[in-house]
Design an enzyme around this catalytic site. Sequence first.
Site, PDB file in Angstrom:
ATOM      1  N   CYS A   1       0.864  -1.175   0.000  1.00 53.55           N
ATOM      2  CA  CYS A   1       0.000   0.000   0.000  1.00 53.55           C
ATOM      3  C   CYS A   1       0.900   1.225   0.000  1.00 53.55           C
ATOM      4  CB  CYS A   1      -0.897  -0.001   1.232  1.00 53.55           C
ATOM      5  SG  CYS A   1      -1.942   1.449   1.318  1.00 53.55           S
ATOM      6  N   LEU A   2       1.079   1.823  -1.167  1.00 53.32           N
ATOM      7  CA  LEU A   2       1.916   3.028  -1.281  1.00 53.32           C
ATOM      8  C   LEU A   2       1.262   3.935  -2.320  1.00 53.32           C
ATOM      9  CD1 LEU A   2       4.583   4.476  -0.497  1.00 53.32           C
ATOM     10  CD2 LEU A   2       5.683   3.273  -2.367  1.00 53.32           C
TER      11      LEU A   2
END
Lengths: 199, 147
Positions: free
Chosen positions: A92-93
Amino acid sequence: MTNIAEARIRREFKEVVKSDEVAACNIKVELVNDTFNELRGEIAGPPDTPYAGGQFHLEIKIPETYPFNPPIVKFLTKIWHPNISSVTGAICLDILKDQWAAAMTLRTVLLSLQALLAAAEPDDPQDAVVAQQYKENHSIFEKTARHWTAVYAGGPKSYPDLDSKILSLKTMGFEEHQARAALSSKGWDLERATEYLIN
Amino acid sequence: MGNCLKSPNTDDISLLRGSDAGPEVSSEQSANMGPPPPYQESIPIYHPSPNVSRPANQLTEEEQIKIAQRLGLINHLPTGVFDGTSKKAKECCICMEEFLLGDMLRFLPCMHTYHKDCIDDWLMRSFICPSCLEPVDAALLTTYETS
């Protein structure tokens, strides 16, 4: 693959290979095939973090619409981090999703992932269990992350107390990684981990 | 509304195809060819938001308006031909190719320069400068206010 995607990856590949970070063994990119649509990345765990001393491998897939859409990246090396799934390696970026910009490169993606290892964002988690532990029991989180780094990424630190708990679950017939994951998510409480594995 | 979004060159292509299949086809060949293929017009693909790709005929009205506005705004951004005089702009950081004499360029209000085709494709997905992440519409409005 359209020409622009392949031409760009060719150039970026050269850029990463001759960059200072490669000289310092911080980041690395390798080709998987000669069509330039899949690569392997490698980042070093940042110093003074639970990931220090580890080498983390990444799967990088280049979409046909690159660089208008971001590369699809996931961790191949198992890792204990709030923003990375401990099961699938999914990341999750923001820059790999809606904050991508066409001027970003493989090099900036790898450096951003390294920065993510140094500064987790538990309020925007990918792995809810890890994120909760990060916030509520930080010392256990750090110990677990260091242990995973040692086991899966070649990190230095070993914890005989954690190893013996895994061993006792293994003697009960559970597979090693399964035992480690259960103990990690239950704060290394042998009883709760056993209960979790049985149910 | 839908007609505004069709790419202007689709008609030319269909005319070219028509002329290719013209007088050279012998009667024997045409007998084997069966019925002519149904009339097909390639439908342009649009990106109402960065990760969404949809053919023009499947866009909602809201998306059509957004895209039409976007096309209008892009057309307001200055363009030019690379003549080698600019010392600052040397390469397009979308395709990472160096600018060559005669390349069509587009200039953003934040002073970043790209190949026209490269940046137009990007701006149709996301209206920010890929280099400095400056929103292009905000910058456009400021230039109007100050001038």
